[in-house]
Scaffold this motif. Structure first.
Motif, PDB file in Angstrom:
ATOM      1  N   THR A   1      35.326  40.434  32.880  1.00 33.82           N
ATOM      2  CA  THR A   1      35.491  41.861  33.115  1.00 33.82           C
ATOM      3  C   THR A   1      36.600  42.086  34.133  1.00 33.82           C
ATOM      4  O   THR A   1      36.869  41.233  34.982  1.00 33.82           O
ATOM      5  CB  THR A   1      34.185  42.501  33.654  1.00 33.82           C
ATOM      6  OG1 THR A   1      33.815  41.848  34.864  1.00 33.82           O
ATOM      7  CG2 THR A   1      33.049  42.383  32.640  1.00 33.82           C
ATOM      8  N   ALA A   2      37.240  43.234  34.035  1.00 31.39           N
ATOM      9  CA  ALA A   2      38.304  43.584  34.980  1.00 31.39           C
ATOM     10  C   ALA A   2      38.432  45.096  35.065  1.00 31.39           C
ATOM     11  O   ALA A   2      38.209  45.797  34.081  1.00 31.39           O
ATOM     12  CB  ALA A   2      39.630  42.968  34.541  1.00 31.39           C
TER      13      ALA A   2
ATOM     14  N   LYS B   1      42.105  43.978  38.556  1.00 27.19           N
ATOM     15  CA  LYS B   1      41.145  43.426  39.506  1.00 27.19           C
ATOM     16  C   LYS B   1      40.076  42.670  38.720  1.00 27.19           C
ATOM     17  O   LYS B   1      39.395  43.250  37.869  1.00 27.19           O
ATOM     18  CB  LYS B   1      40.492  44.530  40.338  1.00 27.19           C
ATOM     19  CG  LYS B   1      39.484  43.988  41.334  1.00 27.19           C
ATOM     20  CD  LYS B   1      38.869  45.072  42.182  1.00 27.19           C
ATOM     21  CE  LYS B   1      37.905  44.453  43.188  1.00 27.19           C
ATOM     22  NZ  LYS B   1      37.224  45.473  43.981  1.00 27.19           N
ATOM     23  N   ALA B   2      39.938  41.386  39.005  1.00 26.35           N
ATOM     24  CA  ALA B   2      38.921  40.559  38.337  1.00 26.35           C
ATOM     25  C   ALA B   2      37.556  40.932  38.897  1.00 26.35           C
ATOM     26  O   ALA B   2      37.275  40.667  40.064  1.00 26.35           O
ATOM     27  CB  ALA B   2      39.215  39.078  38.558  1.00 26.35           C
ATOM     28  N   THR B   3      36.722  41.571  38.087  1.00 26.67           N
ATOM     29  CA  THR B   3      35.401  42.000  38.560  1.00 26.67           C
ATOM     30  C   THR B   3      34.303  41.045  38.121  1.00 26.67           C
ATOM     31  O   THR B   3      33.182  41.144  38.589  1.00 26.67           O
ATOM     32  CB  THR B   3      35.075  43.419  38.051  1.00 26.67           C
ATOM     33  OG1 THR B   3      35.180  43.433  36.621  1.00 26.67           O
ATOM     34  CG2 THR B   3      36.030  44.433  38.649  1.00 26.67           C
ATOM     35  N   GLY B   4      34.617  40.129  37.220  1.00 29.11           N
ATOM     36  CA  GLY B   4      33.671  39.105  36.789  1.00 29.11           C
ATOM     37  C   GLY B   4      34.228  37.760  37.205  1.00 29.11           C
ATOM     38  O   GLY B   4      34.546  37.534  38.369  1.00 29.11           O
TER      39      GLY B   4
ATOM     40  N   ILE C   1      43.893  35.377  38.626  1.00 30.57           N
ATOM     41  CA  ILE C   1      43.393  36.224  39.693  1.00 30.57           C
ATOM     42  C   ILE C   1      41.950  35.825  39.981  1.00 30.57           C
ATOM     43  O   ILE C   1      41.106  35.832  39.080  1.00 30.57           O
ATOM     44  CB  ILE C   1      43.466  37.719  39.310  1.00 30.57           C
ATOM     45  CG1 ILE C   1      44.916  38.112  38.972  1.00 30.57           C
ATOM     46  CG2 ILE C   1      42.915  38.597  40.425  1.00 30.57           C
ATOM     47  CD1 ILE C   1      45.054  39.472  38.321  1.00 30.57           C
ATOM     48  N   ALA C   2      41.669  35.469  41.227  1.00 30.42           N
ATOM     49  CA  ALA C   2      40.325  35.036  41.622  1.00 30.42           C
ATOM     50  C   ALA C   2      39.344  36.204  41.525  1.00 30.42           C
ATOM     51  O   ALA C   2      39.733  37.368  41.656  1.00 30.42           O
ATOM     52  CB  ALA C   2      40.348  34.497  43.047  1.00 30.42           C
ATOM     53  N   PRO C   3      38.056  35.915  41.309  1.00 32.81           N
ATOM     54  CA  PRO C   3      37.051  36.982  41.257  1.00 32.81           C
ATOM     55  C   PRO C   3      37.105  37.865  42.506  1.00 32.81           C
ATOM     56  O   PRO C   3      37.194  37.369  43.627  1.00 32.81           O
ATOM     57  CB  PRO C   3      35.727  36.216  41.179  1.00 32.81           C
ATOM     58  CG  PRO C   3      36.086  34.899  40.571  1.00 32.81           C
ATOM     59  CD  PRO C   3      37.460  34.588  41.098  1.00 32.81           C
ATOM     60  N   GLY C   4      37.094  39.186  42.287  1.00 37.19           N
ATOM     61  CA  GLY C   4      37.141  40.139  43.390  1.00 37.19           C
ATOM     62  C   GLY C   4      38.538  40.454  43.892  1.00 37.19           C
ATOM     63  O   GLY C   4      38.733  41.359  44.688  1.00 37.19           O
ATOM     64  N   GLU C   5      39.540  39.709  43.438  1.00 35.86           N
ATOM     65  CA  GLU C   5      40.922  39.916  43.878  1.00 35.86           C
ATOM     66  C   GLU C   5      41.686  40.706  42.819  1.00 35.86           C
ATOM     67  O   GLU C   5      41.233  40.869  41.700  1.00 35.86           O
ATOM     68  CB  GLU C   5      41.598  38.571  44.117  1.00 35.86           C
ATOM     69  CG  GLU C   5      40.815  37.710  45.069  1.00 35.86           C
ATOM     70  CD  GLU C   5      41.549  37.395  46.335  1.00 35.86           C
ATOM     71  OE1 GLU C   5      42.768  37.434  46.343  1.00 35.86           O
ATOM     72  OE2 GLU C   5      40.857  37.112  47.329  1.00 35.86           O
ATOM     73  N   SER C   6      42.897  41.174  43.215  1.00 39.74           N
ATOM     74  CA  SER C   6      43.735  41.978  42.325  1.00 39.74           C
ATOM     75  C   SER C   6      45.121  41.398  42.182  1.00 39.74           C
ATOM     76  O   SER C   6      45.614  40.725  43.083  1.00 39.74           O
ATOM     77  CB  SER C   6      43.878  43.401  42.868  1.00 39.74           C
ATOM     78  OG  SER C   6      42.653  44.063  42.895  1.00 39.74           O
TER      79      SER C   6
END
Length: 194
Positions: free
Chosen positions: A75-76, A110-113, A153-158
């Motif tokens: 997800t993003a 933004k990586a949300t997963g 892009i790491a999880p939680g990062e943009s």
């Protein structure tokens, strides 16, 4: 072309076909286009008297759409930050073909997963007022920093970058779309430009 080269070319073509076929098989046929922007975290107050809320306006430049990929953890949150129409090529070699212009669209992903590992250029399309779509160009522009071919892009990062499109000069642009999994996920985000 010698036999060895012909076999390698045939094997590469077969492998590419199998990858495309596998991606198509993963598509469950539940494709959708999301035009609804994410609500701000604070949220608006509830409608008075329990009235039905008005239909949401289509997402526009500056809005974020939450997108899903094939996997649950893919997800993003994708935002169309800025659109630069008639963008100037990055250098003297970066020029649109005769009768065409560059349009640069800046996306924030933004990586949300899980981590976002993909090629954003494969994921975006521009649509004109007639519904014709245009894919990304290989050129960069002076509008700003472009995405490199592959992005992690790491999880939680943009990640933030421009993608360039080459479109005919007279075309009236209407929408921009973004789809996870190199443009093959079932859900597509769509932003209205005008």
């Amino acid at each position: 072309m010698n036999r060895s080269t012909a076999r390698r070319s045939a094997a590469a073509l077969l492998a590419a076909s199998l990858v495309a076929l596998g991606a198509t098989a993963c598509n469950t046929g539940g494709s959708s286009v999301s035009t609804e922007a994410k609500k701000p975290a604070s949220g608006a107050p509830a409608s008075p008297g329990g009235a039905k809320p008005a239909a949401a306006a289509p997402a526009k430049v500056g809005d974020t759409i939450a997108l899903k990929g094939f996997e649950k953890s893919s997800t993003a949150d994708v935002t169309v930050v800025k659109v630069v129409d008639n963008a100037e090529g990055e250098d003297e070699f970066s020029k649109p073909a005769d009768g065409k212009r560059f349009v640069a669209v800046q996306f924030r992903i933004k990586a949300t997963g899980k981590a976002y590992s993909d090629a954003p250029a494969n994921s975006a399309k521009l649509l004109d007022a007639q519904g014709q779509s245009f894919t990304t160009s290989l050129y960069d522009t002076k509008a700003g920093q472009g995405f490199s071919g592959s992005v992690n892009i790491a999880p939680g990062e943009s990640g933030l970058g421009f993608l360039t499109f080459e479109v005919p000069k007279g075309v009236v642009l209407d929408k921009v779309q973004f789809t996870l999994d190199s443009g093959m996920a079932d859900q597509t985000g769509q932003w209205k430009l005008a």
